[in-house]
Scaffold this motif. Structure first.
Motif, mmCIF file in Angstrom:
data_model
loop_
_atom_site.group_PDB
_atom_site.id
_atom_site.type_symbol
_atom_site.label_atom_id
_atom_site.label_comp_id
_atom_site.label_asym_id
_atom_site.label_seq_id
_atom_site.Cartn_x
_atom_site.Cartn_y
_atom_site.Cartn_z
ATOM 1 N N CYS A 236 -43.057 -59.897 57.196
ATOM 2 C CA CYS A 236 -42.535 -61.090 56.530
ATOM 3 C C CYS A 236 -41.025 -60.932 56.415
ATOM 4 O O CYS A 236 -40.538 -59.943 55.872
ATOM 5 N N ASN A 237 -40.296 -61.887 56.971
ATOM 6 C CA ASN A 237 -38.827 -61.828 56.912
ATOM 7 C C ASN A 237 -38.238 -62.973 56.106
ATOM 8 O O ASN A 237 -37.039 -63.223 56.164
ATOM 9 N N ASP A 238 -39.098 -63.644 55.373
ATOM 10 C CA ASP A 238 -38.664 -64.802 54.579
ATOM 11 C C ASP A 238 -38.073 -64.291 53.254
ATOM 12 O O ASP A 238 -38.800 -63.926 52.326
ATOM 13 N N GLN A 239 -36.742 -64.256 53.194
ATOM 14 C CA GLN A 239 -36.071 -63.654 52.028
ATOM 15 C C GLN A 239 -36.389 -64.386 50.729
ATOM 16 O O GLN A 239 -36.508 -63.777 49.666
ATOM 17 N N ASP A 240 -36.534 -65.709 50.792
ATOM 18 C CA ASP A 240 -36.862 -66.463 49.580
ATOM 19 C C ASP A 240 -38.265 -66.096 49.085
ATOM 20 O O ASP A 240 -38.501 -65.977 47.887
ATOM 21 N N LYS A 241 -39.166 -65.920 50.032
ATOM 22 C CA LYS A 241 -40.542 -65.566 49.673
ATOM 23 C C LYS A 241 -40.582 -64.159 49.068
ATOM 24 O O LYS A 241 -41.277 -63.918 48.076
ATOM 25 N N ILE A 242 -39.831 -63.248 49.671
ATOM 26 C CA ILE A 242 -39.770 -61.876 49.153
ATOM 27 C C ILE A 242 -39.191 -61.878 47.736
ATOM 28 O O ILE A 242 -39.705 -61.227 46.829
ATOM 29 N N SER A 243 -38.138 -62.649 47.557
ATOM 30 C CA SER A 243 -37.484 -62.709 46.250
ATOM 31 C C SER A 243 -38.429 -63.313 45.207
ATOM 32 O O SER A 243 -38.533 -62.808 44.074
ATOM 33 N N ALA A 244 -39.136 -64.380 45.573
ATOM 34 C CA ALA A 244 -40.088 -64.998 44.640
ATOM 35 C C ALA A 244 -41.216 -64.023 44.294
ATOM 36 O O ALA A 244 -41.651 -63.930 43.138
ATOM 37 N N PHE A 245 -41.671 -63.288 45.303
ATOM 38 C CA PHE A 245 -42.747 -62.311 45.077
ATOM 39 C C PHE A 245 -42.286 -61.218 44.112
ATOM 40 O O PHE A 245 -42.989 -60.865 43.165
#
Lengths: 181, 181
Positions: B8-17
């Motif tokens: 997963c390279n989606d930075q927004d998704k990582i940050s939300a997680f």
């Protein structure tokens, strides 16, 4: 100053906790760099069994250094206190120190896989897992899967019991807890 | 063979997680021995902040080796398949590699403690945390508490999305899934 009162030495409680917890965190050491990977696992006959791909960084590290720390923890909620620094968490955690090894014996690997299925999909299958099935998936897929076993050398556990009266819930406010010590 | 599709390279998704997950697992290396400790944490301004006692084995190790792996994972359920070896888990996990340091600046430590309160007891306190309160708990208790910060050098994330149709539930049986590929 440590708080030794948090130590849990109740072997039955530790065993029950390891039997029910969903995810364990396998800590490895790659030279001086730590590596922590979340895994499904089963606690069976005094050992932790996991399964996974035979390739990848985890296996590369294990092939160089078999020492592990396997940590399992559960958070039971945050406990409020009008004094901010006394806000606290109720939890139980278990740390297992030892070594990890590949389970080469097909009977043991099959039994461990059966225990994993019994834990994660209880009652789903109508027939026991066959050695043939486990063996074919160990040897024939693009990514071989293997069963590994952690034999604990030291197990430590800590517990902070939940004080239900302090449990935070949405909407709880410090003004409601004016009388709390 | 690794399965790069899981990356997963989606930075927004990582940050939300990282913003929503409750518990992180801090991996340390004590010479060649791994050590993994579960912690509350907050993801703030591109860093992980934790707090805890200044003494204890965790700090002894950190004083010798500041390299860390901080892993956060969530299990979304087990996905069934009539082929036992294709039983699978839906999850998201993030691994952060970097170094850990003590936050010496009182303003930054206070702000991080405020963020921790905002995360774990949102809306509970009516007034912002004061520097004085943080400072007094840093310096005057039997066990000093300190705020620490992990500055990521590398972040990796993996994700296996949930296939709702395969989600295991109590009572689900392989006979119901005869047509499943």
């Amino acid at each position: 100053m440590r708080r030794p009162l948090l130590a849990c030495n109740d072997q039955d409680k530790i065993s029950a906790f390891l039997s029910s917890a969903t995810t364990g965190y396998l800590g490895l050491t790659d030279n001086s760099e730590p590596y922590v990977v979340p895994l499904n696992f089963v606690w069976w006959k005094g050992a932790i069994y996991i399964h996974g791909a035979e390739s990848g960084r985890k296996m590369e590290i294990i092939n160089r250094n078999k020492r592990i720390c396997f940590t399992v923890s559960e958070n039971f909620g945050t406990m409020v206190n009008p004094v901010p620094a006394k806000t606290d968490t109720s939890y139980m955690s278990v740390m297992i120190f030892g070594e990890i090894e590949i389970v080469a014996d097909l009977s043991e690997a099959t039994a461990a896989m059966q225990k994993l299925l019994d834990k994660y999909v209880p009652g789903y299958f109508s027939t026991p897992l066959s050695k043939h099935h486990v063996d074919s998936y160990r040897s024939s897929m693009g990514s071989r899967t293997i069963v590994m076993k952690i034999i604990p050398k030291v197990i430590t556990a800590k517990e902070k019991p939940l004080n239900e009266q302090r449990l935070f819930y949405k909407g709880r406010h410090v003004a409601d807890d004016a009388g709390m010590v």
